[in-house]
Design a protein around this motif. Structure first.
Motif, short mmCIF file in Angstrom:
data_model
loop_
_atom_site.label_atom_id
_atom_site.label_comp_id
_atom_site.label_asym_id
_atom_site.label_seq_id
_atom_site.Cartn_x
_atom_site.Cartn_y
_atom_site.Cartn_z
N GLN A 1 -21.76 -17.38 -28.45
CA GLN A 1 -22.37 -16.95 -29.70
C GLN A 1 -23.05 -15.61 -29.50
N LYS B 1 -17.99 -16.48 -31.32
CA LYS B 1 -18.63 -16.50 -32.65
C LYS B 1 -19.32 -15.17 -32.78
N ILE C 1 -19.90 -24.02 -40.21
CA ILE C 1 -21.16 -24.40 -39.57
C ILE C 1 -21.85 -25.42 -40.47
N ASN D 1 -16.75 -18.47 -38.94
CA ASN D 1 -17.44 -19.56 -38.26
C ASN D 1 -18.89 -19.52 -38.75
N THR D 2 -19.01 -19.83 -40.04
CA THR D 2 -20.31 -19.71 -40.66
C THR D 2 -20.50 -20.81 -41.68
N GLY E 1 -25.68 -26.13 -34.63
CA GLY E 1 -26.01 -24.72 -34.40
C GLY E 1 -27.45 -24.47 -34.82
N THR F 1 -18.50 -26.94 -36.85
CA THR F 1 -19.48 -26.78 -35.78
C THR F 1 -20.78 -27.46 -36.20
#
Lengths: 311, 311, 311, 311
Positions: D137, D166, D13, D214-215, D48, D45
């Motif tokens: 998400q 996510k 992210i 996914n961070t 976000g 990503t």
């Protein structure tokens, strides 16, 4: 013309008319605007929650503002609430350049302390330009943000550009009374207080010190009359008119389904061409439609404005 | 007598009368109960939210149950909602032993998924005893728990002891219609649907398939008449009576302040001795009291029941 | 002995041990209490959220208080949070009569403005008796109530009986710093600040001005050591010990499942006999249990206290 | 290249780097992107929540997408969450035209029933184009929307374009296990599950069946190593590395203040030029900055990546 704190009367909340395919219906916007003028409203608010603002792109929003500003001589207020200040600022600047009188800002529903609410409005005003007149929308039922009277007083004190409160707390009569008491005592400067909640308490709100209505009930012409009667102190007449409409007011005030009721009646009255909502939106069921027809038929026995052509 | 799924009519939600010092007023409980009997209600619910249940100790709660059960022959339902099952079970067992017909359970406001709601009612029923008839209270405005129609169907399917829905979703007309459609299709067994929300939509709720009212509006006698007229298909008469009361219904339906309105009117009507609320409770301001008086005076021109002795 | 605002150190939050059939396990309460004494804690809080307080009847609650008060010489604080003041007052009076040092009160999750929070604590203190020392529990994650630092200052100013803050705001380091700054400036009287949140930030909370911990991590003995090292200014040693436990602290801090972790480890350590939770409660899955075992095995290489007998 | 359901590894992210005056810092975007490539991430990503997406105009958002797509060969996912579908569709279409691999959609925080959540994703997918791959998400802590495992299964079943979850429910380990069990039983098609929450449970999430992270933790290079070690079954090594970072992971995971920590560390590491946040944003206090420095110094004794040039 800039929105000022001595505003009063009816600032009608305008729905956004769509064609059945979801495109914006410009000619219905014009017809609706002309209707509002003829009804004697004092101003108009576009792109509020019930104007389906979040379903519009920036360019669509701006086109709507331009269309109504061109066609009216009264103040046009623009809802600019957004999850971030960049979009809020962009729409505000374009709307003011197009001739809007001011903007309306609702609080994001994450605010949970007095300080957080006050800070938000200070930052928002700074972001959109400290000279742009703005309306605070106090609508806990939808936004889950509770503004104590003292919070509103702090917002008014810190922001010279705050000129109006769209009051729709529920219950809210004591809040109006408190704010007016502070004003009388010199503890708070005057801002216009216009009330929402589909006018469900307009009768008593006027008696408690409200300056008018800022809502979108499908008979704005009745709002104009009620506010006028109340302002003239003709109490019983104001209540008689109000009570005749209350069964429909109450029906239209339902969350979610209410906007469909409003558009349906405005279509039945010939003000807009279609009751279409953009997705996601709750269309009326046949049962609901029949109930509204029944309410209109009952209302027509008391107020001739409700006589609509049978379908 | 056990509460059954074929219940219908008016199950009035009873307030708890207090003396001015906050003690429970037994003679007012008796007078109020007698009034309900005379008004023709079909049942009575004590210790709901507007019965100030959370402000009572276990012993006080039980005393109230005993008092009303002794004095009536119709079913008495007892609100037993509690943050934990131990207190819920204790009050249920004592209340049922005292002659209650069933209990009412509201969901804790932390439930956020369909499964969590369904599981909660299953656990609650198990905790209080699977044979105790219970009412599901579906009141999202206060409890912040949204029950989709399918969730109610699952609760009914899983719990034979679930016999009634106290319906106060808002908006809620389509929900009643959906549940009744499933019942007609054989996809859901019948449970009584009685509606709340201070009767704000009782006129149409009856037409959508509700079996009656389960609320505490300060004119329960009018609820009885409206439900009867609606059940007899006398639509216009039902609406005429309902509309006459709507200005006051709407005023009393305000969250927080509403219970003060209810007790004040019941005191004015001579049903209870004092409008006292236990702390924390919102007493009416003089302005609010004057507004209620004005509404009563207007109502009295249409319904003689509203003629109260001047103060 | 009454709780005072100069309290400091570790006030351990005690779980309630149950037998596998859900009955309260008195001998485990005794063994656990003795363990706390031996571990060197400075006080003990029973019947908090993680003491499963809402699942207990009044009589059970009181029995627990009596059992631990009898067995200890340090202050025992009793959680008395309840949806209404009647139950809160009843438990407070019985607990204080049994020898409790004070009570802990969490806010109901409907409070949404600064004024409402302040008013609630004023009313609660009045309801339980203005001389009963009380702890404010500030835990927004669970209670959804946000207390700005200024709100806590107002509560402390208005209520002489407020002697301690159970601080578990998240994030919360700046809040401690703000409260301590006000105290240094003479703008707020001293109250004890002990921190919760399963100690997830205890390392830095002590450095920001906290007086200790008020939480229930399954190694209260480690909390005692960390608080002592921090109080002595042995910063690196405090962090070394804390970091060794952090993987397990984090695992136990999970909402819902956390209490199951805590009881499981305390059972593995021989402190209580069973990991049973009362319904509704989330039992550990075999996978979770294996993960905790793995964490214990890893921890045992750094802190011998974590060496448990293999199952 | 389109995002597919067999994605795995680390999709970092990305924060949005700003100049101190709040303008987007293009050269920092490039340097950050190059760093991600060198670190071995599998995808990226942008926009976000922690990319400060709501603070960007449409044109700014699009410029960011174009900048990163040009510079990378791995998939770029774009956050398109918006309060209405018009803005969501506009950004999706422009982003996909610019070469994005898919989009990420968070639920609006008003959804309260299973059906409402499922319906929302169906409408959103239809609005953006049913062929655009999207990521669900699931982040209840921020969005207040609880998705039961069965809801995710329904979304996956109804929307062929749903390719990734996510996952940042908390607690969430059992949810991963449940989804994977359904997949093994043939009751659910495979979608990628990548986990968020600043990696606070990445160690065990991998063991429960997650496909990666996914961070945006400030050491994405460590995420790559941890995911690789876990995927290779080198359990103790994965935990050793993870545990060394846990004190900082926990500190960065704090709501609100966390993004300031992330940007500060990335600035200290030379990845971006400034730690600036756009308004409203919480800048680190000097105390917080000193605490992060201390955590970095401690970490540097275990992972040389944390050695930063003294200020």
């Amino acid at each position: 013309m800039r929105l000022r704190s001595d505003a009063r009367g009816v600032y009608v909340i305008a729905p956004t008319p769509f064609h059945p395919d979801g495109q914006i219906d410009i000619s219905s916007i014009d017809r609706m605007t002309d209707f509002f003028v003829a009804a004697g409203v004092d101003g108009m608010t576009v792109l509020g929650q019930l104007g389906e603002a979040p379903k519009m792109t920036h360019d669509e929003s701006l086109a709507i503002v331009r269309q109504v500003v061109r066609r009216t001589s009264f103040p046009v207020v623009v809802g600019v609430s957004a999850p971030g200040f960049a979009a809020m600022r962009a729409l505000t600047q374009d709307a003011m350049a197009a001739g809007a009188a001011g903007v309306m800002i609702a609080p994001p529903n994450t605010l949970r302390t007095d300080d957080a609410i006050v800070q938000y409005y200070w930052q928002a005003s700074e972001a959109i330009g400290g000279d742009v007149p703005f309306v605070v929308q106090d609508y806990p039922l939808t936004f889950s943000v509770q503004m104590a009277p003292g919070v509103i007083r702090r917002i008014v004190a810190e922001n010279p550009a705050c000129v109006m409160l769209k009051h729709e707390d529920w219950p809210g009569l004591e809040k109006i009374a408190q704010l007016r008491a502070w004003e009388r005592e010199g503890a708070m400067r005057h801002v216009a207080i216009l009330t929402g909640n589909n006018a469900l308490f307009l009768d008593f709100e006027m008696e408690r010190g409200a300056d008018g209505a800022n809502t979108g009930y499908c008979f704005p012409d009745m709002l104009v009359d009620t506010v006028r009667l109340a302002a003239q102190g003709r109490r019983d007449e104001a209540h008689d008119l109000f009570d005749a409409h209350l069964p429909l007011i109450r029906y239209e005030q339902q969350p979610g389904v209410g906007l469909g009721v409003r558009k349906y009646v405005m279509m039945r009255r010939g003000i807009i061409a279609s009751e279409t909502l953009r997705s996601p939106g709750t269309a009326l069921t046949p049962s609901a439609r029949a109930e509204v027809d029944y309410l209109l038929a009952r209302l027509a026995t008391k107020d001739p404005r409700a006589r609509v052509t049978p379908l």
